[in-house]
Design a protein around this motif. Structure first.
Motif, mmCIF file in Angstrom:
data_model
loop_
_atom_site.group_PDB
_atom_site.id
_atom_site.type_symbol
_atom_site.label_atom_id
_atom_site.label_comp_id
_atom_site.label_asym_id
_atom_site.label_seq_id
_atom_site.Cartn_x
_atom_site.Cartn_y
_atom_site.Cartn_z
ATOM 1 N N ASP A 53 11.904 3.922 -11.466
ATOM 2 C CA ASP A 53 11.700 3.401 -10.114
ATOM 3 C C ASP A 53 10.471 2.486 -10.048
ATOM 4 N N THR A 54 10.150 1.850 -11.168
ATOM 5 C CA THR A 54 8.957 1.009 -11.246
ATOM 6 C C THR A 54 8.959 -0.097 -10.194
ATOM 7 N N ALA A 55 10.084 -0.765 -10.014
ATOM 8 C CA ALA A 55 10.149 -1.864 -9.044
ATOM 9 C C ALA A 55 9.891 -1.356 -7.626
ATOM 10 N N ALA A 56 10.461 -0.206 -7.270
ATOM 11 C CA ALA A 56 10.263 0.349 -5.922
ATOM 12 C C ALA A 56 8.817 0.768 -5.719
ATOM 13 N N ARG A 57 8.226 1.401 -6.724
ATOM 14 C CA ARG A 57 6.824 1.820 -6.615
ATOM 15 C C ARG A 57 5.903 0.604 -6.505
ATOM 16 N N LEU A 58 6.172 -0.397 -7.305
ATOM 17 C CA LEU A 58 5.362 -1.618 -7.270
ATOM 18 C C LEU A 58 5.463 -2.275 -5.898
ATOM 19 N N SER A 59 6.659 -2.370 -5.363
ATOM 20 C CA SER A 59 6.862 -2.962 -4.043
ATOM 21 C C SER A 59 6.115 -2.172 -2.965
ATOM 22 N N ALA A 60 6.204 -0.841 -3.024
ATOM 23 C CA ALA A 60 5.523 0.006 -2.033
ATOM 24 C C ALA A 60 4.010 -0.151 -2.125
ATOM 25 N N LEU A 61 3.480 -0.225 -3.343
ATOM 26 C CA LEU A 61 2.039 -0.393 -3.508
ATOM 27 C C LEU A 61 1.573 -1.754 -3.002
ATOM 28 N N GLU A 62 2.361 -2.768 -3.249
ATOM 29 C CA GLU A 62 1.983 -4.104 -2.787
ATOM 30 C C GLU A 62 2.012 -4.195 -1.268
ATOM 31 N N LYS A 63 2.835 -3.372 -0.607
ATOM 32 C CA LYS A 63 2.883 -3.352 0.861
ATOM 33 C C LYS A 63 1.711 -2.603 1.477
ATOM 34 N N LEU A 64 1.048 -1.731 0.693
ATOM 35 C CA LEU A 64 -0.059 -0.938 1.226
ATOM 36 C C LEU A 64 -1.150 -1.816 1.817
ATOM 37 N N ALA A 65 -1.494 -2.852 1.105
ATOM 38 C CA ALA A 65 -2.572 -3.730 1.554
ATOM 39 C C ALA A 65 -2.321 -5.135 1.027
ATOM 40 N N PRO A 66 -1.561 -5.931 1.774
ATOM 41 C CA PRO A 66 -1.247 -7.268 1.300
ATOM 42 C C PRO A 66 -2.472 -8.118 0.999
ATOM 43 N N ASP A 67 -3.578 -7.855 1.704
ATOM 44 C CA ASP A 67 -4.796 -8.632 1.454
ATOM 45 C C ASP A 67 -5.683 -7.974 0.404
#
Length: 176
Positions: A53-67
């Motif tokens: 689930d690397t892609a899903a985890r990466l996407s979720a982490l990138e959404k945590l703080a876009p800046d």
């Protein structure tokens, strides 16, 4: 985790190396090292697209703080709560305790509801964020914080909270 990744960089790419790299990324998530976890997941994707689930985890982490303001070392201060990620991302931990949610805050830090996964005990976790204070104050505040834990730990009374554990991480101290 940094040393583990350095060692893995010297290994040939194979399934077990990617599995270990994935385990490191999970630990980085739990320790609120979101920026490092993003980097580790990206390196996994470079080695093997579609791994778990690397892609899903990466996407979720990138959404945590876009800046990226909240991703630097998992940092927070006493005016901001620990980032509670979406279900795709591992729950943050303090020591061995998994953080469930914030339950209160005071002048020096935040109190969280946590769980000790080893014995299924629910605990309150009082924190002292180091970032909220300058270096001149910090040593004195840390001493007071740990002295409070020691004093409470010596007491046994139905009206006094039992202290189970104290600890320190890179960015904060805590009492469970």
């Amino acid at each position: 985790t940094d040393e583990a990744l350095e060692a893995l960089d010297r290994c040939p790419d194979c399934e077990s190396e990617i599995e270990l790299r994935y385990d490191v990324a999970i630990q980085q998530e739990r320790k609120r090292q979101y920026d490092k976890a993003v980097s580790t997941y990206r390196s996994i994707q470079e080695r093997k697209k579609g791994f778990r689930d690397t892609a899903a985890r990466l996407s979720a982490l990138e959404k945590l703080a876009p800046d990226n303001s909240l991703m630097q070392g998992g940092s927070f201060d006493n005016t901001r709560t620990l980032l509670m990620p979406e279900p795709t991302v591992s729950r943050p931990t303090l020591g061995r305790y998994e953080i469930e949610r914030e339950i209160g805050r005071g002048a020096m830090g935040v109190v969280y509801l946590g769980k000790d996964p080893k014995i299924a005990r629910t605990v309150a976790i009082k924190t002292l964020s180091y970032q909220a204070f300058d270096d001149g104050q910090l040593q004195d505040l840390k001493e007071r914080f740990f002295r409070e834990a020691e004093a409470a730990g010596r007491l046994s009374h139905p009206a006094i909270v039992t202290v189970y554990d104290v600890g320190e991480e890179a960015d904060l101290a805590y009492i469970a």
